[in-house]
Design an enzyme around this catalytic site. Structure first.
Site, short mmCIF file in Angstrom:
data_model
loop_
_atom_site.label_atom_id
_atom_site.label_comp_id
_atom_site.label_asym_id
_atom_site.label_seq_id
_atom_site.Cartn_x
_atom_site.Cartn_y
_atom_site.Cartn_z
N TYR A 51 41.48 36.42 31.54
CA TYR A 51 40.82 35.29 31.30
C TYR A 51 41.69 34.16 30.62
O TYR A 51 41.48 33.07 30.31
CB TYR A 51 39.56 35.49 30.60
CG TYR A 51 38.49 36.16 31.35
CD1 TYR A 51 38.38 36.53 32.67
CD2 TYR A 51 37.28 36.80 30.83
CE1 TYR A 51 37.38 37.12 33.32
CE2 TYR A 51 36.14 37.27 31.43
CZ TYR A 51 36.30 37.59 32.76
OH TYR A 51 35.46 38.14 33.24
N HIS A 109 39.72 45.94 36.07
CA HIS A 109 39.19 44.60 36.36
C HIS A 109 38.65 44.66 38.04
O HIS A 109 37.47 44.18 38.45
CB HIS A 109 40.02 43.45 36.01
CG HIS A 109 39.33 42.11 35.93
ND1 HIS A 109 39.62 41.11 34.94
CD2 HIS A 109 38.24 41.61 36.44
CE1 HIS A 109 38.81 40.22 35.10
NE2 HIS A 109 37.83 40.60 35.87
#
Ligand code: A2P
Length: 279
Positions: A51, A109
């Site tokens: 992110y 992830h």
């Protein structure tokens, strides 16, 4: 401020039942959005190396003056770091940017690397062993995965010394992934929901509007309560204090089994388009 409610992971770690998602909270407003979320009462923040906002998250925690032990902090290892050494380096960098010496939860992830996709299982297992090492050293209080479907979890469960505690999946009305959710829950993993509001696409569904009217809540609150009814932990994101607070206010009502069933079995297809096998 709303009293926190918790799920308990299989290793005994308590995790607040709702968390604040931070995907795309990246521009120069990121720090103030995160400070607002902490002010609204969120004590569970979900970020990721990918992110690109871990520094802002770390700054916001410091600015807000929240005691680290009162906060549940999650980050994720991006799929470009699926090896033992790369995962170690990724987590070290996350700790530095988040300005902390431990994480409450760390997740792999995505199961598929960008290149060398045929070797995904070996790569995942190698990165997993790094997570296990840091778990044993108490740098990570809990470890898990994100976007892993049952066929990604199966080889990991066989090779792991410590099985994952969490799987974070896309989950909202219109995309409930029942098979993956049931598998995870049968194996003792807590399921977390990313995009629990279906990026707002789900919110104008007539049945959600009917439930919102019945319970005196908003369609967003019905979506979040729906996740809780399935023993799933929602991670909504918002940039407004009012909607952040609204999204926390979901602990004073419940849906009936019939309502949950209608939401679980509604036509599927309102998904983000990211499938773990092809993304
Ligand atoms: P905003 O930032 O303007 O509040 P998801 O978490 O499913 O990915 O959805 C995120 C989107 O949902 C954001 O666009 C956010 O917009 C919006 N959103 C968050 N909370 C609410 C709410 N309570 N009602 C309506 N929209 C919401």
């Amino acid at each position: 401020m709303q009293e926190q409610e918790y799920y308990t992971l299989y290793n005994g770690v308590k995790i607040p039942k709702i968390g604040f998602g931070t995907y795309k909270v990246t521009d120069d407003t990121a720090e103030s959005v995160l400070c607002t979320a902490l002010l609204a009462g969120y004590r569970h923040i979900d970020t990721a190396r990918m992110y690109g906002n871990e520094t802002q998250v770390g700054n916001a925690i410091r600015t807000a003056g929240i005691d680290r032990k009162d906060l549940f902090l999650t980050t994720k290892v991006w799929r470009s770091a699926l090896s033992y050494d790369d995962a170690m380096r990724s987590i070290e960098a996350s700790l530095q940017d988040l300005q902390t010496d431990y994480l409450d939860l760390c997740l792999l992830h995505w199961p598929m690397p960008e290149v060398d996709r045929d070797a995904w299982a070996e790569k995942v297992i190698s990165a997993w062993h790094a997570m296990e090492k840091l778990y044993e050293q108490k740098v990570l209080r809990a470890i898990g995965v994100s976007n892993f479907l049952p066929h990604h979890l199966m080889p990991l469960m066989v090779a792991a010394n410590i099985t994952p505690m969490v799987d974070q999946l896309e989950f909202h009305p219109g995309y409930t992934q029942s098979y993956a959710v049931s598998y995870c829950q049968s194996q003792g993993l807590l399921v977390e929901a990313w995009s629990p509001l279906g990026r707002t696409k789900a919110l104008d569904d007539p049945f959600l509007l009917e439930l919102a009217q019945k319970y005196g809540k908003t369609p967003a609150q019905i979506c979040l309560r729906f996740a809780l009814e399935q023993h799933i932990l929602p991670l909504p994101k918002s940039s407004s204090l009012q909607r952040m607070q609204e999204n926390l206010d979901i602990f004073d009502f419940s849906l009936t089994p019939e309502e949950v069933s209608r939401l679980m079995t509604a036509p599927q297809g309102q998904w983000s388009g990211h499938h773990p096998d092809t993304f």
